[in-house]
Design an enzyme around this catalytic site. Structure first.
Site, PDB file in Angstrom:
ATOM      1  N   ASN A   1      23.520  90.706  59.290  1.00  0.00           N
ATOM      2  CA  ASN A   1      23.469  90.152  60.661  1.00  0.00           C
ATOM      3  C   ASN A   1      23.089  91.192  61.718  1.00  0.00           C
ATOM      4  O   ASN A   1      22.465  90.879  62.725  1.00  0.00           O
ATOM      5  CB  ASN A   1      24.757  89.412  61.024  1.00  0.00           C
ATOM      6  CG  ASN A   1      25.991  90.266  60.931  1.00  0.00           C
ATOM      7  OD1 ASN A   1      25.956  91.371  60.368  1.00  0.00           O
ATOM      8  ND2 ASN A   1      27.094  89.776  61.460  1.00  0.00           N
TER       9      ASN A   1
ATOM     10  N   GLU B   1      35.596  95.599  57.095  1.00  0.00           N
ATOM     11  CA  GLU B   1      35.427  94.757  58.282  1.00  0.00           C
ATOM     12  C   GLU B   1      34.958  93.406  57.759  1.00  0.00           C
ATOM     13  O   GLU B   1      33.799  93.246  57.387  1.00  0.00           O
ATOM     14  CB  GLU B   1      34.414  95.431  59.215  1.00  0.00           C
ATOM     15  CG  GLU B   1      34.530  94.952  60.644  1.00  0.00           C
ATOM     16  CD  GLU B   1      33.489  93.908  60.952  1.00  0.00           C
ATOM     17  OE1 GLU B   1      33.801  92.708  60.744  1.00  0.00           O
ATOM     18  OE2 GLU B   1      32.394  94.267  61.389  1.00  0.00           O
TER      19      GLU B   1
ATOM     20  N   CYS C   1      30.412  88.361  63.294  1.00  0.00           N
ATOM     21  CA  CYS C   1      31.810  88.244  62.828  1.00  0.00           C
ATOM     22  C   CYS C   1      32.776  87.954  63.962  1.00  0.00           C
ATOM     23  O   CYS C   1      33.824  87.357  63.746  1.00  0.00           O
ATOM     24  CB  CYS C   1      32.267  89.531  62.157  1.00  0.00           C
ATOM     25  SG  CYS C   1      31.211  90.021  60.831  1.00  0.00           S
TER      26      CYS C   1
ATOM     27  N   GLU D   1      34.747  80.300  58.686  1.00  0.00           N
ATOM     28  CA  GLU D   1      33.752  80.738  59.659  1.00  0.00           C
ATOM     29  C   GLU D   1      32.447  79.949  59.462  1.00  0.00           C
ATOM     30  O   GLU D   1      31.917  79.929  58.354  1.00  0.00           O
ATOM     31  CB  GLU D   1      33.459  82.211  59.360  1.00  0.00           C
ATOM     32  CG  GLU D   1      33.431  83.113  60.521  1.00  0.00           C
ATOM     33  CD  GLU D   1      33.228  84.572  60.094  1.00  0.00           C
ATOM     34  OE1 GLU D   1      33.028  85.371  60.980  1.00  0.00           O
ATOM     35  OE2 GLU D   1      33.257  84.900  58.889  1.00  0.00           O
TER      36      GLU D   1
ATOM     37  N   GLU E   1      35.943 100.881  63.437  1.00  0.00           N
ATOM     38  CA  GLU E   1      34.622 101.489  63.635  1.00  0.00           C
ATOM     39  C   GLU E   1      34.417 101.713  65.125  1.00  0.00           C
ATOM     40  O   GLU E   1      34.944 100.959  65.949  1.00  0.00           O
ATOM     41  CB  GLU E   1      33.534 100.561  63.084  1.00  0.00           C
ATOM     42  CG  GLU E   1      33.703 100.351  61.602  1.00  0.00           C
ATOM     43  CD  GLU E   1      32.506  99.713  60.925  1.00  0.00           C
ATOM     44  OE1 GLU E   1      31.941  98.764  61.483  1.00  0.00           O
ATOM     45  OE2 GLU E   1      32.140 100.197  59.844  1.00  0.00           O
TER      46      GLU E   1
HETATM   47  C1  SIN Z   1      29.627  92.118  63.270  1.00  0.00           C
HETATM   48  O1  SIN Z   1      29.292  90.949  63.391  1.00  0.00           O
HETATM   49  O2  SIN Z   1      30.169  92.503  62.243  1.00  0.00           O
HETATM   50  C2  SIN Z   1      29.375  93.159  64.298  1.00  0.00           C
HETATM   51  C3  SIN Z   1      29.263  92.648  65.640  1.00  0.00           C
HETATM   52  C4  SIN Z   1      29.356  93.669  66.733  1.00  0.00           C
HETATM   53  O3  SIN Z   1      29.230  94.871  66.563  1.00  0.00           O
HETATM   54  O4  SIN Z   1      29.586  93.181  67.842  1.00  0.00           O
END
Ligand code: SIN
Length: 483
Positions: free
Chosen positions: A149, A250, A284, A385, A462
């Protein structure tokens, strides 16, 4: 365009010569063939990373910082070709791809600068004959496994802190989007990252378990950093237990987005648009369940429907596109399944509710931005999700009830709420069982802030100084007989 493995400073085909197809999600056309790495390639990559480790770990943090800064500058130099590559293999509109490249360069810059601040500590010893010292040391070889993504940002957010900390890396980019990651590695090579310090092995869906499995069993690989589904995260946690690796996971989310009766409704709509429709909802931290208080529900839905109904769907090559294609056919099938299940159980599509095929959005992977009212907890989209441009709206009447519903999920990545009541703001922020909370804000991710979840959304952080910690061990030295 880089399509090969990069191992020990050499671009090379897979050992057995296999290749896999990389396709453009806008029309499913073939972009290119990429090396399809297998166990033998994974082993070579780990060998190279293990050999390169002592010298890289011994370099001064300042040296590593300068190389990373050069990498950042090269990424910034190549914004346009990199953004075009993301849009081609991932499908997001070009403006978003440009934003992702800037976001990625920002992570490289952040960790270049954090790496030189990985201080230890001196602890006051209880007796004068001893000194207690704490050092921070690189964990060793790190395996990085990234999702499709954000093909640039997730590589940058994992590899930059690893390199800054003095670790060496073996990486496996997502099978749908290997090209951006390979292009970033090419720039790292140009920036002067020494041979063997950074290795990358793309692989098809079928061969991914072979590559990652090799690293999970390899005792020299001391850490795994993964972004992806909770199901895969659990496999990685199980399989890396054999060599007790450090893990950053994550994983999936099921983010609640709550609009209280005292919210600024216009700000809530804008916050939801930013949080939900970034990358077509394939993020996510995208809100997956929107809860609107019964007293503002209808006004909120009207405002939201007007904004969502105006979104333009099309390929990245169309300058006006705001929502691109979904990544592949499986993704669209899942969205369709969720929406059909919700409608069958009583939800109403006030906007969208189906696939799209127009003269512009002329491919199999487009789904209309959708607003559903009448969502209930028994619907599939409430538990899983959706990862697409679908906003299901649940109605609620009390704060207690909505907090219970928001937390009624095994996931805990992001949560959002809009309220102008300061007491409620603190109550709800602490009651939400998530690693990230957006308060009157939809855009929450940033280089300086810790990103990561709780519960089955994983562990580890992160970004921020916590993001560097994930790649460091704490070593305690006790020196005695000083008096
Ligand atoms: C993700 O969807 O895992 C990362 C999204 C983000 O860094 O905002």
């Amino acid at each position: 365009m880089q399509t090969l493995n990069y191992i020990a400073g050499r671009w090379q085909a897979a050992q057995d010569g296999r290749q896999f197809e990389v396709r453009n999600p806008a029309d499913d056309s073939l972009i290119t063939l990429a090396a399809d790495g297998g166990a033998a390639d994974a082993r070579l990559a780990a060998d190279a990373a293990a050999v390169a480790l002592p010298a890289w770990k011994a370099r001064s943090p300042r040296d590593r910082c300068l190389i990373l800064k050069k990498w950042q500058a090269l990424i910034e130099r190549d914004v346009e070709p990199l953004a075009e590559l993301i849009s081609r293999e991932q499908g997001k509109p070009l403006a978003e791809s440009r934003g992702e490249i800037a976001y990625s360069a920002g992570y490289v810059e952040w960790f270049a600068e954090e790496g030189v601040r990985a201080h230890g500590e001196i602890i006051a010893a209880p007796v004068s004959s001893k000194r207690y010292l704490v050092l921070r040391e690189a964990v060793g070889v790190v395996a990085v496994v990234t999702p499709w993504n954000f093909p640039a940002a997730m590589i940058a957010r994992k590899i930059a802190p690893a390199l800054a900390a003095g670790c060496t890396v073996v990486a496996k980019p997502a099978e749908d989007t290997p090209l951006t990651s390979l292009a970033l590695v090419k720039l790292a090579e140009e920036a002067g990252v020494p041979a063997g310090v950074l290795n990358i092995v793309p692989a098809s869906r079928d061969r991914t378990p072979e590559v990652v499995g090799e690293w999970l069993r390899d005792g020299r690989v001391r850490k795994v950093s993964f972004t992806g589904s909770t199901a895969v995260g659990k496999i990685l946690a199980r399989e890396s237990a054999g060599t007790v690796k450090k893990l950053s996971l994550e994983l999936g989310g099921n983010a609640p987005f709550i609009v209280f009766e005292d919210a600024d409704l216009d700000a809530a709509v804008e916050g939801l648009m930013a949080a939900k429709f970034r990358n077509g909802g394939q993020t996510c931290v995208s809100p997956n369940r929107v809860f609107a208080h019964e007293s503002v529900h209808d006004r909120f839905v009207d405002k939201l429907a007007a904004r969502v109904g105006a979104l333009r769907v099309g390929p990245a090559s169309w300058a006006e596109a705001e929502i691109g294609p979904m990544i592949n056919g499986r993704a669209v099938d899942k969205i369709e399944r969720h929406v059909n299940d919700a409608v069958a159980k009583g939800a109403k599509a006030v906007v969208g509710g189906s696939r799209v095929r127009t003269d512009v959005a002329n491919g199999p992977n487009y789904y209309a931005p959708t607003v559903l009212t009448g969502a209930t907890p028994d619907m599939e989209l409430s538990c899983e999700e959706t990862f697409g441009p679908v906003v299901p709206i649940f109605r609620f009447s009390t704060e207690e009830e909505v907090i219970a519903q928001a937390n009624d999920t095994p996931f805990g990545l992001a949560g959002y709420f809009f309220s102008n009541n300061i007491k409620r703001v603190w109550r709800v922020a602490s009651a939400l069982e998530t690693g990230l909370v957006g308060i009157n804000e939809g855009a929450i991710a940033a280089q300086a802030a810790p990103f990561g979840g709780v519960k089955e959304s994983g562990y580890g952080r992160e970004g921020s100084h916590w993001g560097l910690d994930e790649y460091l061990h704490t070593k305690y030295l006790c020196q005695g007989n000083l008096t």
